[in-house]
Design a protein around this motif. Structure first.
Motif, PDB file in Angstrom:
ATOM      1  N   VAL A  15       0.819  -1.382  -0.066  1.00 35.80           N
ATOM      2  CA  VAL A  15       0.210   0.177   0.100  1.00 35.80           C
ATOM      3  C   VAL A  15       0.955   1.250  -0.088  1.00 35.80           C
ATOM      4  CG1 VAL A  15      -1.591   1.283   1.420  1.00 35.80           C
ATOM      5  CG2 VAL A  15      -1.902  -0.880   1.094  1.00 35.80           C
ATOM      6  N   SER A  16       1.930   1.339   0.710  1.00 33.84           N
ATOM      7  CA  SER A  16       2.730   2.443   0.974  1.00 33.84           C
ATOM      8  C   SER A  16       3.633   2.675  -0.477  1.00 33.84           C
ATOM      9  CB  SER A  16       3.728   2.466   1.999  1.00 33.84           C
ATOM     10  OG  SER A  16       4.624   1.654   1.930  1.00 33.84           O
ATOM     11  N   ILE A  17       4.073   1.524  -1.226  1.00 28.88           N
ATOM     12  CA  ILE A  17       4.669   1.916  -2.375  1.00 28.88           C
ATOM     13  C   ILE A  17       3.764   2.322  -3.322  1.00 28.88           C
ATOM     14  CG2 ILE A  17       5.710   0.370  -4.237  1.00 28.88           C
ATOM     15  CD1 ILE A  17       6.903  -1.448  -2.106  1.00 28.88           C
ATOM     16  N   ALA A  18       2.516   1.753  -3.497  1.00 27.18           N
ATOM     17  CA  ALA A  18       1.392   2.168  -4.492  1.00 27.18           C
ATOM     18  C   ALA A  18       0.904   3.769  -4.272  1.00 27.18           C
ATOM     19  CB  ALA A  18       0.237   1.278  -4.422  1.00 27.18           C
ATOM     20  N   GLN A  19       0.883   4.025  -3.095  1.00 20.57           N
ATOM     21  CA  GLN A  19       0.313   5.349  -2.871  1.00 20.57           C
ATOM     22  C   GLN A  19       1.287   6.671  -3.480  1.00 20.57           C
ATOM     23  OE1 GLN A  19      -2.381   6.509  -1.939  1.00 20.57           O
ATOM     24  NE2 GLN A  19      -3.247   4.546  -1.231  1.00 20.57           N
ATOM     25  N   PRO A  20       2.474   6.509  -3.339  1.00 20.77           N
ATOM     26  CA  PRO A  20       3.283   7.636  -3.688  1.00 20.77           C
ATOM     27  C   PRO A  20       3.236   7.730  -5.297  1.00 20.77           C
ATOM     28  CG  PRO A  20       4.599   6.317  -2.270  1.00 20.77           C
ATOM     29  CD  PRO A  20       3.190   5.729  -2.298  1.00 20.77           C
ATOM     30  N   SER A  21       3.039   6.307  -5.969  1.00 17.13           N
ATOM     31  CA  SER A  21       3.109   6.369  -7.527  1.00 17.13           C
ATOM     32  C   SER A  21       1.914   7.293  -7.800  1.00 17.13           C
ATOM     33  CB  SER A  21       3.297   5.182  -8.037  1.00 17.13           C
ATOM     34  OG  SER A  21       2.006   4.376  -7.588  1.00 17.13           O
ATOM     35  N   LYS A  22       0.784   7.125  -7.198  1.00 20.85           N
ATOM     36  CA  LYS A  22      -0.306   7.577  -7.606  1.00 20.85           C
ATOM     37  C   LYS A  22      -0.349   9.268  -7.164  1.00 20.85           C
ATOM     38  CE  LYS A  22      -5.067   5.611  -7.264  1.00 20.85           C
ATOM     39  NZ  LYS A  22      -6.166   5.233  -6.236  1.00 20.85           N
ATOM     40  N   GLU A  23       0.375   9.538  -6.066  1.00 21.06           N
ATOM     41  CA  GLU A  23       0.804  10.977  -5.909  1.00 21.06           C
ATOM     42  C   GLU A  23       1.581  11.412  -6.922  1.00 21.06           C
ATOM     43  OE1 GLU A  23       2.097  10.971  -1.563  1.00 21.06           O
ATOM     44  OE2 GLU A  23       0.105  10.164  -1.075  1.00 21.06           O
ATOM     45  N   LYS A  24       2.483  10.745  -7.261  1.00 25.17           N
ATOM     46  CA  LYS A  24       3.279  11.317  -8.215  1.00 25.17           C
ATOM     47  C   LYS A  24       2.734  11.608  -9.743  1.00 25.17           C
ATOM     48  CE  LYS A  24       7.532   9.351  -6.456  1.00 25.17           C
ATOM     49  NZ  LYS A  24       8.725   8.129  -6.626  1.00 25.17           N
ATOM     50  N   ILE A  25       1.887  10.768 -10.085  1.00 29.84           N
ATOM     51  CA  ILE A  25       1.053  10.904 -11.285  1.00 29.84           C
ATOM     52  C   ILE A  25       0.163  11.950 -11.138  1.00 29.84           C
ATOM     53  CG2 ILE A  25      -0.991   9.790 -12.634  1.00 29.84           C
ATOM     54  CD1 ILE A  25       0.318   7.158 -11.983  1.00 29.84           C
ATOM     55  N   GLU A  26      -0.339  12.117 -10.015  1.00 29.13           N
ATOM     56  CA  GLU A  26      -1.198  13.550 -10.076  1.00 29.13           C
ATOM     57  C   GLU A  26      -0.447  14.687  -9.881  1.00 29.13           C
ATOM     58  OE1 GLU A  26      -4.477  13.945 -10.083  1.00 29.13           O
ATOM     59  OE2 GLU A  26      -4.630  11.744 -10.270  1.00 29.13           O
ATOM     60  N   LYS A  27       0.777  14.599  -9.190  1.00 31.44           N
ATOM     61  CA  LYS A  27       1.756  15.743  -9.299  1.00 31.44           C
ATOM     62  C   LYS A  27       2.287  16.150 -10.638  1.00 31.44           C
ATOM     63  CE  LYS A  27       6.022  17.315  -7.087  1.00 31.44           C
ATOM     64  NZ  LYS A  27       7.061  17.181  -6.440  1.00 31.44           N
ATOM     65  N   VAL A  28       2.537  15.138 -11.422  1.00 30.27           N
ATOM     66  CA  VAL A  28       2.930  15.334 -12.820  1.00 30.27           C
ATOM     67  C   VAL A  28       1.788  16.019 -13.605  1.00 30.27           C
ATOM     68  CG1 VAL A  28       3.424  14.246 -15.132  1.00 30.27           C
ATOM     69  CG2 VAL A  28       4.617  13.547 -12.890  1.00 30.27           C
ATOM     70  N   LYS A  29       0.721  15.732 -13.369  1.00 30.18           N
ATOM     71  CA  LYS A  29      -0.580  16.106 -13.912  1.00 30.18           C
ATOM     72  C   LYS A  29      -0.731  17.821 -13.820  1.00 30.18           C
ATOM     73  CE  LYS A  29      -3.319  12.125 -14.857  1.00 30.18           C
ATOM     74  NZ  LYS A  29      -4.516  11.416 -14.846  1.00 30.18           N
ATOM     75  N   ALA A  30      -0.513  17.929 -12.320  1.00 29.08           N
ATOM     76  CA  ALA A  30      -0.713  19.378 -11.959  1.00 29.08           C
ATOM     77  C   ALA A  30       0.269  20.309 -12.518  1.00 29.08           C
ATOM     78  CB  ALA A  30      -0.385  19.399 -10.260  1.00 29.08           C
ATOM     79  N   LEU A  31       1.606  19.857 -12.394  1.00 26.05           N
ATOM     80  CA  LEU A  31       2.949  20.592 -13.252  1.00 26.05           C
ATOM     81  C   LEU A  31       2.509  20.596 -14.822  1.00 26.05           C
ATOM     82  CD1 LEU A  31       5.848  18.516 -11.635  1.00 26.05           C
ATOM     83  CD2 LEU A  31       5.020  20.735 -11.169  1.00 26.05           C
ATOM     84  N   LYS A  32       1.869  19.639 -15.437  1.00 24.21           N
ATOM     85  CA  LYS A  32       1.539  19.605 -16.858  1.00 24.21           C
ATOM     86  C   LYS A  32       0.449  20.810 -17.230  1.00 24.21           C
ATOM     87  CE  LYS A  32       0.133  17.070 -20.869  1.00 24.21           C
ATOM     88  NZ  LYS A  32      -0.118  15.490 -21.190  1.00 24.21           N
TER      89      LYS A  32
END
Length: 146
Positions: A15-32
């Motif tokens: 669960v802890s490994i999966a969460q950051p990747s979701k957060e990173k995806i959202e962060k990249v989308k926000a940056l985009k």
């Protein structure tokens, strides 16, 4: 008891490994979003109308490309390309062509809809801005790896 604790540790790790990747995806989308908005100089009125159109286009494009890749990878895993006969290969090519045609139609619809909101010049600039963003992202990622 040890098995239960081990199982819980493994589950929490997953669960802890999966969460950051979701957060990173959202962060990249926000940056985009921020990058494209800035580079295209979108006004708040344009951005309000543009982003729903762009997001729908982007999601559908991802879905189509993912399905295309999934079809090809399934054949690789199941049969291997060497084991395909001509009829099976033709079927896969046909599926790929259909998806490519859908992608072209999707891009045309997006261009038409976006042009009504932000104008032709900004729609034309968008492709370069998207490529620049992706290039910048890869450079940052590559820099962190080294």
């Amino acid at each position: 008891m040890k098995k239960l604790i081990t199982l819980l540790v493994v589950l929490f790790s997953i669960v802890s490994i999966a969460q950051p990747s979701k957060e990173k995806i959202e962060k990249v989308k926000a940056l985009k979003v921020a990058y494209i908005t800035k580079e295209l100089s979108l006004t708040s009125a344009e951005a309000e109308k543009f982003w729903p159109i762009y997001n729908a286009y982007d999601e559908k494009q991802f879905e189509l490309r993912h399905n295309k890749l999934k079809t090809i990878m399934k054949k690789y895993k199941d049969d291997g390309l060497d084991k395909l006969n001509d009829k099976e290969a033709a079927t896969i090519l046909s599926e790929m062509e259909t998806i490519d045609e859908q992608l072209v139609a999707l891009r045309k619809k997006f261009n038409k809809d976006a042009k009504e909101v932000v104008g032709a010049k900004k729609v034309l600039q968008l492709k370069k801005v998207e490529e620049d963003f992706t290039r910048s992202l890869f450079k940052q990622y590559k820099g962190r790896k080294q």
